[in-house]
Motif scaffolding. Structure first.
Motif, PDB file in Angstrom:
ATOM      1  N   VAL A 160       0.869  -1.175   0.000  1.00 40.12           N
ATOM      2  CA  VAL A 160       0.000   0.000   0.000  1.00 40.12           C
ATOM      3  C   VAL A 160       0.907   1.227   0.000  1.00 40.12           C
ATOM      4  CG1 VAL A 160      -1.781   1.305   1.194  1.00 40.12           C
ATOM      5  CG2 VAL A 160      -1.838  -1.187   1.228  1.00 40.12           C
ATOM      6  N   TYR A 161       0.636   2.146  -0.901  1.00 39.53           N
ATOM      7  CA  TYR A 161       1.479   3.330  -1.063  1.00 39.53           C
ATOM      8  C   TYR A 161       0.730   4.558  -0.569  1.00 39.53           C
ATOM      9  CZ  TYR A 161       4.496   0.378  -3.843  1.00 39.53           C
ATOM     10  OH  TYR A 161       5.345  -0.623  -4.247  1.00 39.53           O
ATOM     11  N   PHE A 162       1.429   5.342   0.233  1.00 38.84           N
ATOM     12  CA  PHE A 162       0.864   6.575   0.767  1.00 38.84           C
ATOM     13  C   PHE A 162       1.682   7.766   0.304  1.00 38.84           C
ATOM     14  CE2 PHE A 162      -2.383   5.218   3.653  1.00 38.84           C
ATOM     15  CZ  PHE A 162      -2.018   3.937   4.025  1.00 38.84           C
ATOM     16  N   CYS A 163       0.953   8.783  -0.128  1.00 37.69           N
ATOM     17  CA  CYS A 163       1.559  10.075  -0.391  1.00 37.69           C
ATOM     18  C   CYS A 163       1.215  10.985   0.778  1.00 37.69           C
ATOM     19  CB  CYS A 163       0.994  10.644  -1.691  1.00 37.69           C
ATOM     20  SG  CYS A 163       1.656  12.263  -2.140  1.00 37.69           S
ATOM     21  N   ALA A 164       2.126  11.860   1.142  1.00 37.05           N
ATOM     22  CA  ALA A 164       1.885  12.767   2.262  1.00 37.05           C
ATOM     23  C   ALA A 164       2.545  14.107   1.967  1.00 37.05           C
ATOM     24  CB  ALA A 164       2.423  12.182   3.564  1.00 37.05           C
ATOM     25  N   SER A 165       2.053  15.134   2.629  1.00 42.60           N
ATOM     26  CA  SER A 165       2.661  16.445   2.489  1.00 42.60           C
ATOM     27  C   SER A 165       2.678  17.134   3.836  1.00 42.60           C
ATOM     28  CB  SER A 165       1.893  17.299   1.463  1.00 42.60           C
ATOM     29  OG  SER A 165       0.626  17.695   1.973  1.00 42.60           O
ATOM     30  N   ARG A 166       3.508  18.161   3.954  1.00 42.28           N
ATOM     31  CA  ARG A 166       3.501  18.947   5.173  1.00 42.28           C
ATOM     32  C   ARG A 166       3.911  20.380   4.855  1.00 42.28           C
ATOM     33  NH1 ARG A 166       8.375  20.357   7.453  1.00 42.28           N
ATOM     34  NH2 ARG A 166      10.218  19.100   6.958  1.00 42.28           N
ATOM     35  N   ALA A 167       3.548  21.233   5.797  1.00 42.73           N
ATOM     36  CA  ALA A 167       3.890  22.639   5.676  1.00 42.73           C
ATOM     37  C   ALA A 167       5.348  22.861   6.073  1.00 42.73           C
ATOM     38  CB  ALA A 167       2.965  23.475   6.544  1.00 42.73           C
ATOM     39  N   THR A 168       5.871  23.993   5.694  1.00 44.43           N
ATOM     40  CA  THR A 168       7.254  24.343   6.038  1.00 44.43           C
ATOM     41  C   THR A 168       7.376  24.783   7.489  1.00 44.43           C
ATOM     42  OG1 THR A 168       7.573  25.078   3.766  1.00 44.43           O
ATOM     43  CG2 THR A 168       9.215  25.798   5.369  1.00 44.43           C
ATOM     44  N   VAL A 169       6.345  25.413   8.006  1.00 41.14           N
ATOM     45  CA  VAL A 169       6.389  25.951   9.363  1.00 41.14           C
ATOM     46  C   VAL A 169       5.543  25.092  10.289  1.00 41.14           C
ATOM     47  CG1 VAL A 169       6.815  28.301   8.574  1.00 41.14           C
ATOM     48  CG2 VAL A 169       4.459  27.501   8.878  1.00 41.14           C
ATOM     49  N   GLY A 170       5.697  25.343  11.581  1.00 40.09           N
ATOM     50  CA  GLY A 170       4.914  24.612  12.563  1.00 40.09           C
ATOM     51  C   GLY A 170       5.546  23.274  12.905  1.00 40.09           C
ATOM     52  N   ALA A 171       4.731  22.425  13.544  1.00 43.75           N
ATOM     53  CA  ALA A 171       5.233  21.136  14.010  1.00 43.75           C
ATOM     54  C   ALA A 171       5.605  20.204  12.863  1.00 43.75           C
ATOM     55  CB  ALA A 171       4.187  20.465  14.899  1.00 43.75           C
ATOM     56  N   GLY A 172       5.031  20.410  11.725  1.00 38.95           N
ATOM     57  CA  GLY A 172       5.409  19.615  10.563  1.00 38.95           C
ATOM     58  C   GLY A 172       4.726  18.268  10.488  1.00 38.95           C
ATOM     59  N   GLU A 173       3.487  18.179  11.015  1.00 39.52           N
ATOM     60  CA  GLU A 173       2.786  16.913  10.894  1.00 39.52           C
ATOM     61  C   GLU A 173       2.456  16.640   9.434  1.00 39.52           C
ATOM     62  OE1 GLU A 173       1.674  19.561  12.512  1.00 39.52           O
ATOM     63  OE2 GLU A 173      -0.485  19.871  12.234  1.00 39.52           O
ATOM     64  N   LEU A 174       2.404  15.353   9.119  1.00 36.69           N
ATOM     65  CA  LEU A 174       2.121  14.945   7.761  1.00 36.69           C
ATOM     66  C   LEU A 174       0.617  14.831   7.539  1.00 36.69           C
ATOM     67  CD1 LEU A 174       4.770  12.131   7.161  1.00 36.69           C
ATOM     68  CD2 LEU A 174       4.829  14.500   6.394  1.00 36.69           C
ATOM     69  N   PHE A 175       0.196  15.247   6.352  1.00 37.67           N
ATOM     70  CA  PHE A 175      -1.168  15.036   5.896  1.00 37.67           C
ATOM     71  C   PHE A 175      -1.098  13.950   4.826  1.00 37.67           C
ATOM     72  CE2 PHE A 175      -3.318  18.637   7.864  1.00 37.67           C
ATOM     73  CZ  PHE A 175      -2.246  19.420   8.235  1.00 37.67           C
ATOM     74  N   PHE A 176      -1.852  12.891   5.039  1.00 40.18           N
ATOM     75  CA  PHE A 176      -1.754  11.720   4.173  1.00 40.18           C
ATOM     76  C   PHE A 176      -2.910  11.632   3.186  1.00 40.18           C
ATOM     77  CE2 PHE A 176       1.669   9.085   5.819  1.00 40.18           C
ATOM     78  CZ  PHE A 176       1.896   9.642   7.068  1.00 40.18           C
ATOM     79  N   GLY A 177      -2.613  11.053   2.031  1.00 39.13           N
ATOM     80  CA  GLY A 177      -3.657  10.608   1.123  1.00 39.13           C
ATOM     81  C   GLY A 177      -4.264   9.320   1.645  1.00 39.13           C
ATOM     82  N   GLU A 178      -5.271   8.810   0.935  1.00 37.11           N
ATOM     83  CA  GLU A 178      -5.995   7.631   1.401  1.00 37.11           C
ATOM     84  C   GLU A 178      -5.274   6.329   1.086  1.00 37.11           C
ATOM     85  OE1 GLU A 178     -10.551   9.382   1.260  1.00 37.11           O
ATOM     86  OE2 GLU A 178      -9.914   7.892  -0.205  1.00 37.11           O
ATOM     87  N   GLY A 179      -4.204   6.408   0.356  1.00 34.59           N
ATOM     88  CA  GLY A 179      -3.436   5.202   0.046  1.00 34.59           C
ATOM     89  C   GLY A 179      -3.848   4.576  -1.276  1.00 34.59           C
ATOM     90  N   SER A 180      -2.898   3.888  -1.880  1.00 34.77           N
ATOM     91  CA  SER A 180      -3.130   3.155  -3.131  1.00 34.77           C
ATOM     92  C   SER A 180      -2.643   1.732  -2.923  1.00 34.77           C
ATOM     93  CB  SER A 180      -2.349   3.797  -4.280  1.00 34.77           C
ATOM     94  OG  SER A 180      -2.739   5.133  -4.497  1.00 34.77           O
ATOM     95  N   ARG A 181      -3.555   0.786  -3.082  1.00 33.98           N
ATOM     96  CA  ARG A 181      -3.177  -0.626  -2.913  1.00 33.98           C
ATOM     97  C   ARG A 181      -2.760  -1.191  -4.249  1.00 33.98           C
ATOM     98  NH1 ARG A 181      -3.877  -4.429   0.883  1.00 33.98           N
ATOM     99  NH2 ARG A 181      -5.293  -3.097   2.099  1.00 33.98           N
ATOM    100  N   LEU A 182      -1.513  -1.617  -4.318  1.00 36.39           N
ATOM    101  CA  LEU A 182      -0.963  -2.155  -5.562  1.00 36.39           C
ATOM    102  C   LEU A 182      -0.621  -3.628  -5.378  1.00 36.39           C
ATOM    103  CD1 LEU A 182       0.231  -1.744  -8.434  1.00 36.39           C
ATOM    104  CD2 LEU A 182       2.410  -1.239  -7.314  1.00 36.39           C
ATOM    105  N   THR A 183      -1.091  -4.439  -6.308  1.00 34.44           N
ATOM    106  CA  THR A 183      -0.769  -5.868  -6.314  1.00 34.44           C
ATOM    107  C   THR A 183      -0.051  -6.196  -7.613  1.00 34.44           C
ATOM    108  OG1 THR A 183      -2.719  -6.370  -4.983  1.00 34.44           O
ATOM    109  CG2 THR A 183      -1.677  -8.207  -6.144  1.00 34.44           C
ATOM    110  N   VAL A 184       1.086  -6.855  -7.504  1.00 39.49           N
ATOM    111  CA  VAL A 184       1.848  -7.269  -8.685  1.00 39.49           C
ATOM    112  C   VAL A 184       1.820  -8.791  -8.765  1.00 39.49           C
ATOM    113  CG1 VAL A 184       4.046  -7.171  -9.907  1.00 39.49           C
ATOM    114  CG2 VAL A 184       3.341  -5.263  -8.453  1.00 39.49           C
ATOM    115  N   LEU A 185       1.248  -9.287  -9.852  1.00 39.10           N
ATOM    116  CA  LEU A 185       1.101 -10.742 -10.017  1.00 39.10           C
ATOM    117  C   LEU A 185       1.964 -11.262 -11.148  1.00 39.10           C
ATOM    118  CD1 LEU A 185      -2.773 -10.920  -9.635  1.00 39.10           C
ATOM    119  CD2 LEU A 185      -1.055 -11.415  -7.892  1.00 39.10           C
TER     120      LEU A 185
END
Lengths: 115, 113
Positions: free
Chosen positions: B88-113
């Motif tokens: 499962v792949y997550f993208c996240a971003s954060r602001a430059t200032v402040g505590a710098g907590e991450l804001f996440f996307g909902e995730g992408s589930r990838l299966t390789v067969l």
């Protein structure tokens, strides 16, 4: 390098009771940021609470509170009046000061709330 | 309030195929990250970016590539997919200032067969 340790892989609690999740970290920094994230079965990562190391007062968000012990490098999460919706994986995370510093995550703990 | 948007949410690939996971944020964050999460495990950093035009490797970059042509977008490219990239792949971003907590996307589930 900073490390974050969550030594309990799983915990279980009865609904309406209180549970504490442990987290320790290792750093030589004096100021930094700590976070708890929740990941329910939906897999969405949700910020539960944050703590800035220079603040002595423990952070609180409704039923969630932390016990921040700076000298012991401990950052535990207390969940009061546990609810079924609290069932999730919980991650502790650390960020050093500095614009480019990245979050370091612990391995997570799976919390199950029993009805 | 879109926040961080990831597409697709699910994808099945055959071994050797390539694909791009899209990530966009509307919070004007300079910092963006790609993580992967294997079942029952924590997050491992693949690549990150500190601003448009600047990217760098994380812990597990092999088999992946990124680009950051705009502040908003941070796509992750998988070349020659392998079963080990099932995750499962997550993208996240954060602001430059402040505590710098991450804001996440909902995730992408990838299966390789």
């Amino acid at each position: 390098a900073q490390t974050v340790t969550q030594s309990q892989p799983e915990m279980s609690v009865q609904e309406a009771e209180t549970v504490t999740l442990s987290c320790t970290y290792d750093t030589s920094e004096s100021n930094y940021y700590l976070f708890w994230y929740k990941q329910p079965p939906s897999r969405q990562m949700i910020l539960v609470i944050r703590q800035e190391a220079y603040k002595q007062q423990n952070a609180t968000e409704n039923r969630f509170s932390v016990n921040f012990q700076k000298a012991a490098k401990s950052f535990s999460l207390k969940i009061s009046d546990s609810q079924l919706g609290d069932t999730a994986m919980y991650f502790c995370a650390f960020r050093a000061p500095g614009a480019n510093s990245k979050l370091t995550f612990g391995k997570g703990i799976t919390l199950s709330v029993r009805p | 309030n879109a926040g961080v948007t990831q597409t697709p949410k699910f994808r099945i690939l055959k071994i050797g195929q390539s694909m791009t996971l899209q990530c966009a944020q509307d919070m004007n964050h300079n910092y963006m990250y790609w993580y992967r999460q294997d079942p029952g495990m924590g997050l491992k950093l693949i690549y990150y970016s500190v601003g448009a035009g600047i990217t760098d490797k994380g812990e597990v970059p092999n088999g992946y590539n990124v680009s950051r042509s705009t502040t908003e977008d941070f796509p992750l490219r998988l070349e020659l997919a392998a079963p080990s990239q099932t995750s499962v792949y997550f993208c996240a971003s954060r602001a430059t200032v402040g505590a710098g907590e991450l804001f996440f996307g909902e995730g992408s589930r990838l299966t390789v067969l």
